[in-house]
Scaffold this motif. Sequence first.
Motif, PDB file in Angstrom:
ATOM      1  N   ASP A   1       0.872  -1.185   0.000  1.00 15.99           N
ATOM      2  CA  ASP A   1       0.000   0.000   0.000  1.00 15.99           C
ATOM      3  C   ASP A   1       0.901   1.225   0.000  1.00 15.99           C
ATOM      4  O   ASP A   1       1.074   1.900   1.016  1.00 15.99           O
ATOM      5  CB  ASP A   1      -0.930  -0.028   1.225  1.00 15.99           C
ATOM      6  CG  ASP A   1      -2.109   0.931   1.068  1.00 15.99           C
ATOM      7  OD1 ASP A   1      -2.026   1.835   0.215  1.00 15.99           O
ATOM      8  OD2 ASP A   1      -3.103   0.768   1.816  1.00 15.99           O
TER       9      ASP A   1
ATOM     10  N   LYS B   1       0.393   3.113   4.020  1.00 14.19           N
ATOM     11  CA  LYS B   1      -0.355   2.658   5.199  1.00 14.19           C
ATOM     12  C   LYS B   1       0.625   2.219   6.267  1.00 14.19           C
ATOM     13  O   LYS B   1       1.572   1.490   5.985  1.00 14.19           O
ATOM     14  CB  LYS B   1      -1.302   1.515   4.850  1.00 14.19           C
ATOM     15  CG  LYS B   1      -2.156   1.064   6.042  1.00 14.19           C
ATOM     16  CD  LYS B   1      -3.198   0.035   5.648  1.00 14.19           C
ATOM     17  CE  LYS B   1      -2.558  -1.326   5.443  1.00 14.19           C
ATOM     18  NZ  LYS B   1      -3.572  -2.387   5.250  1.00 14.19           N
TER      19      LYS B   1
ATOM     20  N   HIS C   1      -3.650   5.453   7.161  1.00 13.22           N
ATOM     21  CA  HIS C   1      -3.150   5.906   5.870  1.00 13.22           C
ATOM     22  C   HIS C   1      -2.551   7.290   6.032  1.00 13.22           C
ATOM     23  O   HIS C   1      -3.217   8.193   6.555  1.00 13.22           O
ATOM     24  CB  HIS C   1      -4.272   5.943   4.822  1.00 13.22           C
ATOM     25  CG  HIS C   1      -4.569   4.588   4.261  1.00 13.22           C
ATOM     26  ND1 HIS C   1      -5.409   3.678   4.909  1.00 13.22           N
ATOM     27  CD2 HIS C   1      -4.134   3.959   3.129  1.00 13.22           C
ATOM     28  CE1 HIS C   1      -5.489   2.569   4.199  1.00 13.22           C
ATOM     29  NE2 HIS C   1      -4.726   2.708   3.102  1.00 13.22           N
TER      30      HIS C   1
END
Length: 756
Positions: A690, A738, A745
């Motif tokens: 992420d 993340k 986030h």
Amino acid sequence: STSLTATGGVTYTWSPATGLSGTTGASVTANPTTTTTYSVTGTDASGCIGTDQVVVTVNPLPIINGGADQTVCAGQTVTLTATGAATYTWSPVVTNGTAFTPVVGTTTYTVTGTLIGCTSTDQVVVTVNPLPVIGAGVDAAICINGLTSLTATGGLSYAWTPSTGLSATTGASVTANPIATTTYTVTGTDVNGCLSTDQVIVTVNPLPTVNAGLDVSVCDGQSATLTASGALSYEWTAPVVNGVPFTPVSTANYTVLGTDANGCINTDQVLITVNPIPTVIGGADQIICFGDQVTLVGNGAVTYTWSPTVTNGLAFTPAVGTTIYTVTGTTAAGCTSTDQVILVVNAAPLVNAGTDISICDDGTQVTLNATGAMNYTWFPVVTNGVSFVPVVGTTTYFVTGTDVNGCIASDQVAVIVNPLPTVIAGNDILICTGVPITLSASGAATYSWLPAVVNNVPFMPTLGTMVYSVTGTTAAGCIGTDQLSVTVNPNLAADFTPVVSVGCSPLTVTFTNNTPNSQNCVWAMGDGTILNDCSTVTNTYEQPGCYDVTLTVTAPNGCISELTLLDAVCVEELPVAEFFQSTNEINMYSTEVSFNNNSSGADQYIWSFGDGSPTTNDVDPIHDYINIGYGSYQVMLVAINENGCVDTAYSYVELVEELIYYVPNTFTPDGDTYNPIFKPVFTSGFDIHDYVLYIYDRWGELIFESHDATVGWDGSYGANDQIEIVQDGTYTWVIEFKVTKNDEHMRVNGHVNVIR
């Protein structure tokens, strides 16, 4: 005149010359007699000429008219109104067109009028004559219907107001005859026509309200006193003197003349009526017996008063003896006379029926014997001195006795035959051992029990059956009897045992009933719980404390027994396990946690830290979570008191992966092997799946994007065969990723310098 000044040249020439102080020069004085236009010719240093004009307007003087001279009386207003100009100023100072009150005497007022800056004057003479001093004379006082003369002075002619009660309304002297107090005003006029006034008050005094008093009624030969009121002095018709008693001989009217302090006179009358004396008759003398009624009736008058006091015409019972009654008769006019009546009252015989008799209904006879007279008559009918059997109940016997004078008296005696009482001992009694009873007989006033007990007082009967007899006596002494039996059955001996009696909360205890042949067993467990069982019961005690337990059982004969064990169960209070820790979150750089034990009611502790390390009995331990993996570890504290009761508290410690990264601020994509790539460096704490890197130029255009943390920017932009290296300068970077420890986030940004 006015000054004229030219500008703009060196030399000047003015024309026409009419009214000018000169025709050359920058400034001249103009004094024309009519409106004139003057021209000026100016020559500058170069000899050049220019002209200009100025108009001098000559305005005419205003024609001022202050108005005609005025003559007024003192106190009147004057209005001075000038005409012929635009504004006006008066001396002495007044306001043009506004009324004012001038002072007495002759004054010359000068007005100055201004119109278009030009002024002129006029004068007005104002003469103010003084007012005459008028006198109406001194105030006067008269009685109603009287008159007085009024005379005025100080004027030439006079007028009187109001006209009410005056003989005339003009002239120096008039006659006043008002019906009420009136203030008259006289207005006097002098030779100058000036007026002044004065007033005179004519007070009209009322006639006195003479009161001769109320009409008087007297009896023949009585005196009367007439006293008048409402005035200062009085004069009566002869032979009456005010306030002095006299004896009138016949009915007549008497007149009084009263004079008050003002000399006003009024009269009043009073009637004196002379009434005759009545001839009163009391009636014939009388002889009666005591108890007989007599009616005394007077005649010859209207009302009657008897002495000793009785009511005329109303029957009464006189006392024994001879009494002289005197009657006083009074007529309607209040005149009185007297008469006498002799009344002889013989005493009644002292008849005595004897004392009241009370017996019981058992056949007893009674004898009634009256005394005090010669012969007797009884009702209900019995014979004096002869015995008889009376009926049940209360009977009143009346006896009448007659003496030698024929006077009669009576008496009475009560014969009470009391019924025998119906004594009730009560129902037979069946009880159990140890239960007190109370025997309560009814139907009489007092009671005697055999065997000896006290009526209405509890006692403890013996085991077995006993017959109790009661004798009841009424208030009249009459007697009745009754009996009952009392049976006392034996009780069971209630008994039970608890399996345990002491323990920690919650404590479950089993109880066993040891009472033989018991029925209807009821357990009161001490904590509000009620159980029904004649064998074994179980109860759980949630709250700490000691509890009394009661077992109630019933025997086959119905007798109820009860056993209470005091403090049969004691439940010990649990300790309270509680602790605080320095942190719930650690990382690989900080792995030590301090624990603060805040437990209560405990004296032993067992700590388990959830990481496989040995337990400890420290009160406030410090534990190092070293050499463990990322994750959450449960911490447990077991608190134990002296009774072995336990409570447990839990918490956790989480080892998290710390976010560590850095971003360079410069790189050199110049083709050599040194620092050719811009790439952020993430050590730990982020999700590699992420991750996004954006590069923007100075105009905000996205020129590079990477979703792999291992792939950086080499300074190029474009696509396919249009790829180029950016120019030197500063570029904006944005990273979105993340965080692994809390799934947050994050978005961070900054600048990177490109140098080639």
